[in-house]
Design a protein around this motif. Structure first.
Motif, PDB file in Angstrom:
ATOM      1  N   ALA A 187    -110.613  24.053-107.370  1.00  0.00           N
ATOM      2  CA  ALA A 187    -111.556  22.728-107.431  1.00  0.00           C
ATOM      3  C   ALA A 187    -112.533  23.015-106.012  1.00  0.00           C
ATOM      4  CB  ALA A 187    -110.697  21.828-106.907  1.00  0.00           C
ATOM      5  N   ASP A 188    -113.671  22.490-106.456  1.00  0.00           N
ATOM      6  CA  ASP A 188    -114.741  22.591-105.266  1.00  0.00           C
ATOM      7  C   ASP A 188    -114.224  22.256-103.714  1.00  0.00           C
ATOM      8  OD1 ASP A 188    -116.524  23.359-107.384  1.00  0.00           O
ATOM      9  OD2 ASP A 188    -117.370  21.504-107.570  1.00  0.00           O
ATOM     10  N   HIS A 189    -113.373  21.221-103.797  1.00  0.00           N
ATOM     11  CA  HIS A 189    -113.024  20.954-102.253  1.00  0.00           C
ATOM     12  C   HIS A 189    -112.221  21.827-101.870  1.00  0.00           C
ATOM     13  CE1 HIS A 189    -109.119  19.664-104.187  1.00  0.00           C
ATOM     14  NE2 HIS A 189    -109.792  18.808-105.053  1.00  0.00           N
ATOM     15  N   GLY A 190    -111.226  22.608-102.462  1.00  0.00           N
ATOM     16  CA  GLY A 190    -110.782  23.760-101.953  1.00  0.00           C
ATOM     17  C   GLY A 190    -109.687  23.246-101.169  1.00  0.00           C
ATOM     18  N   MET A 191    -108.894  21.993-101.409  1.00  0.00           N
ATOM     19  CA  MET A 191    -107.799  21.524-100.925  1.00  0.00           C
ATOM     20  C   MET A 191    -106.374  21.970-101.797  1.00  0.00           C
ATOM     21  SD  MET A 191    -108.949  17.657-100.057  1.00  0.00           S
ATOM     22  CE  MET A 191    -107.251  17.018 -99.833  1.00  0.00           C
ATOM     23  N   LEU A 230    -115.701  20.692 -96.128  1.00  0.00           N
ATOM     24  CA  LEU A 230    -115.607  19.862 -94.898  1.00  0.00           C
ATOM     25  C   LEU A 230    -116.848  19.512 -94.174  1.00  0.00           C
ATOM     26  CD1 LEU A 230    -112.137  20.851 -93.424  1.00  0.00           C
ATOM     27  CD2 LEU A 230    -112.558  18.625 -94.732  1.00  0.00           C
ATOM     28  N   ILE A 231    -117.469  20.696 -93.688  1.00  0.00           N
ATOM     29  CA  ILE A 231    -118.797  20.666 -93.168  1.00  0.00           C
ATOM     30  C   ILE A 231    -119.669  19.725 -93.987  1.00  0.00           C
ATOM     31  CG2 ILE A 231    -120.871  22.057 -92.539  1.00  0.00           C
ATOM     32  CD1 ILE A 231    -118.951  24.407 -92.100  1.00  0.00           C
ATOM     33  N   ALA A 249    -109.276  31.178-103.794  1.00  0.00           N
ATOM     34  CA  ALA A 249    -110.327  30.105-103.405  1.00  0.00           C
ATOM     35  C   ALA A 249    -111.639  30.467-104.450  1.00  0.00           C
ATOM     36  CB  ALA A 249    -110.952  30.351-101.919  1.00  0.00           C
ATOM     37  N   GLN A 250    -111.653  31.684-104.937  1.00  0.00           N
ATOM     38  CA  GLN A 250    -112.834  32.096-105.505  1.00  0.00           C
ATOM     39  C   GLN A 250    -112.636  32.177-107.305  1.00  0.00           C
ATOM     40  OE1 GLN A 250    -114.259  35.758-104.132  1.00  0.00           O
ATOM     41  NE2 GLN A 250    -115.091  35.078-102.362  1.00  0.00           N
ATOM     42  N   SER A 251    -111.382  31.923-107.486  1.00  0.00           N
ATOM     43  CA  SER A 251    -110.922  31.782-108.699  1.00  0.00           C
ATOM     44  C   SER A 251    -111.735  30.514-109.592  1.00  0.00           C
ATOM     45  CB  SER A 251    -109.548  31.766-108.773  1.00  0.00           C
ATOM     46  OG  SER A 251    -109.020  30.641-108.160  1.00  0.00           O
ATOM     47  N   THR A 295    -101.484  20.501 -96.034  1.00  0.00           N
ATOM     48  CA  THR A 295    -102.462  20.651 -96.876  1.00  0.00           C
ATOM     49  C   THR A 295    -103.627  21.755 -96.107  1.00  0.00           C
ATOM     50  OG1 THR A 295    -102.770  18.400 -97.344  1.00  0.00           O
ATOM     51  CG2 THR A 295    -104.872  19.691 -97.697  1.00  0.00           C
ATOM     52  N   VAL A 296    -103.845  22.697 -96.943  1.00  0.00           N
ATOM     53  CA  VAL A 296    -104.869  23.695 -96.494  1.00  0.00           C
ATOM     54  C   VAL A 296    -106.115  23.787 -97.125  1.00  0.00           C
ATOM     55  CG1 VAL A 296    -105.025  26.428 -96.249  1.00  0.00           C
ATOM     56  CG2 VAL A 296    -102.641  25.228 -96.273  1.00  0.00           C
ATOM     57  N   PHE A 297    -107.114  23.842 -96.503  1.00  0.00           N
ATOM     58  CA  PHE A 297    -108.527  23.718 -96.939  1.00  0.00           C
ATOM     59  C   PHE A 297    -109.145  24.993 -97.031  1.00  0.00           C
ATOM     60  CE2 PHE A 297    -108.020  19.590 -94.948  1.00  0.00           C
ATOM     61  CZ  PHE A 297    -108.504  18.740 -95.498  1.00  0.00           C
ATOM     62  N   LEU A 298    -109.158  25.508 -98.337  1.00  0.00           N
ATOM     63  CA  LEU A 298    -109.485  26.840 -98.567  1.00  0.00           C
ATOM     64  C   LEU A 298    -111.129  27.216 -98.432  1.00  0.00           C
ATOM     65  CD1 LEU A 298    -106.946  28.015-101.358  1.00  0.00           C
ATOM     66  CD2 LEU A 298    -106.729  28.087 -99.010  1.00  0.00           C
TER      67      LEU A 298
END
Length: 218
Positions: A137-141, A198-199, A131-133, A190-193
């Motif tokens: 992508a910013d959305h983390g999907m 989303l918030i 997720a931090q790589s 789909t996983v949101f990392l």
């Protein structure tokens, strides 16, 4: 109300819009409403169960009776309401401290002392790393199968399979590290990392005075 041994922490926001006396009054009112709601629910369940047991053909309603008895046995613990000003970082830290205090309470959460298998921590650390790589992508999907392939490339996770990953994702979703809507057909793969994405998105879609803001546009 439908989950066994559930715990609810009511949080009242927008304290900055109220006078101190109002906060106390509203807190008392909300607490009274919750108490009344739970009492009404208990009474209604007992009434429905009595009706089924007193029917002429109770055997036809066994499934419904069992569901109602199961709901009646669900304990619901309501913690004291916390009133906060979401614009104040001190209040946010206060809420965080209260939540941590409660979740570490073994009487409320007996499973808090359960020891997780080492692979849970390994997958958690690997997902945080992904997720931090820089390429993320910013959305983390991320597609579930693609996430599995990325994790499996790591030497210590080479034996990770989809079923175990789903169990771990369910746990990580529960603790808030990721968001995974396994029960929604269109989102189960789909996983949101990056849950914060989303918030942010929800803040744009649903917020205070949204209708008035839209109506003000010429």
């Amino acid at each position: 109300m439908r989950v066994s041994n559930s715990v609810v922490l009511p949080v009242g926001t927008h304290v900055d819009c109220c006078q101190e006396q109002e906060v106390a009054e509203k807190t008392h009112d909300i607490t009274a409403r919750i108490t009344a709601m739970l009492a009404e629910r208990k009474s209604n369940l007992a009434h429905f169960i009595d009706n089924l047991e007193g029917s002429e053909e109770p055997k036809f309603y066994v499934d419904q009776w069992e569901r109602l008895k199961e709901m009646e046995s669900c304990t619901l613990t309501i913690l004291n309401l916390v009133a906060v000003n979401c614009m104040d970082h001190h209040d946010i830290r206060k809420v965080k401290a209260i939540i941590l205090k409660h979740v570490k309470n073994e009487e409320l959460f007996p499973e808090v002392v359960r020891v997780l298998p080492p692979i849970y921590r390994q997958v958690e650390a690997a997902i945080v790393d992904i997720a931090q790589s820089e390429g993320m992508a910013d959305h983390g999907m991320m597609d579930l199968q693609y996430l599995l392939s990325k994790l499996s490339q790591r030497k210590h996770l080479a034996s990770l399979d989809r079923e175990l990953l789903q169990d771990i994702l369910w746990y990580l979703h529960r603790i808030g590290l990721v968001v995974w809507y396994e029960e929604i057909k269109h989102l189960e793969s789909t996983v949101f990392l990056q849950p914060t994405f989303l918030i942010t998105m929800f803040k744009f879609l649903q917020r205070h005075h949204l209708v008035q803001q839209l109506e003000s546009i010429s």
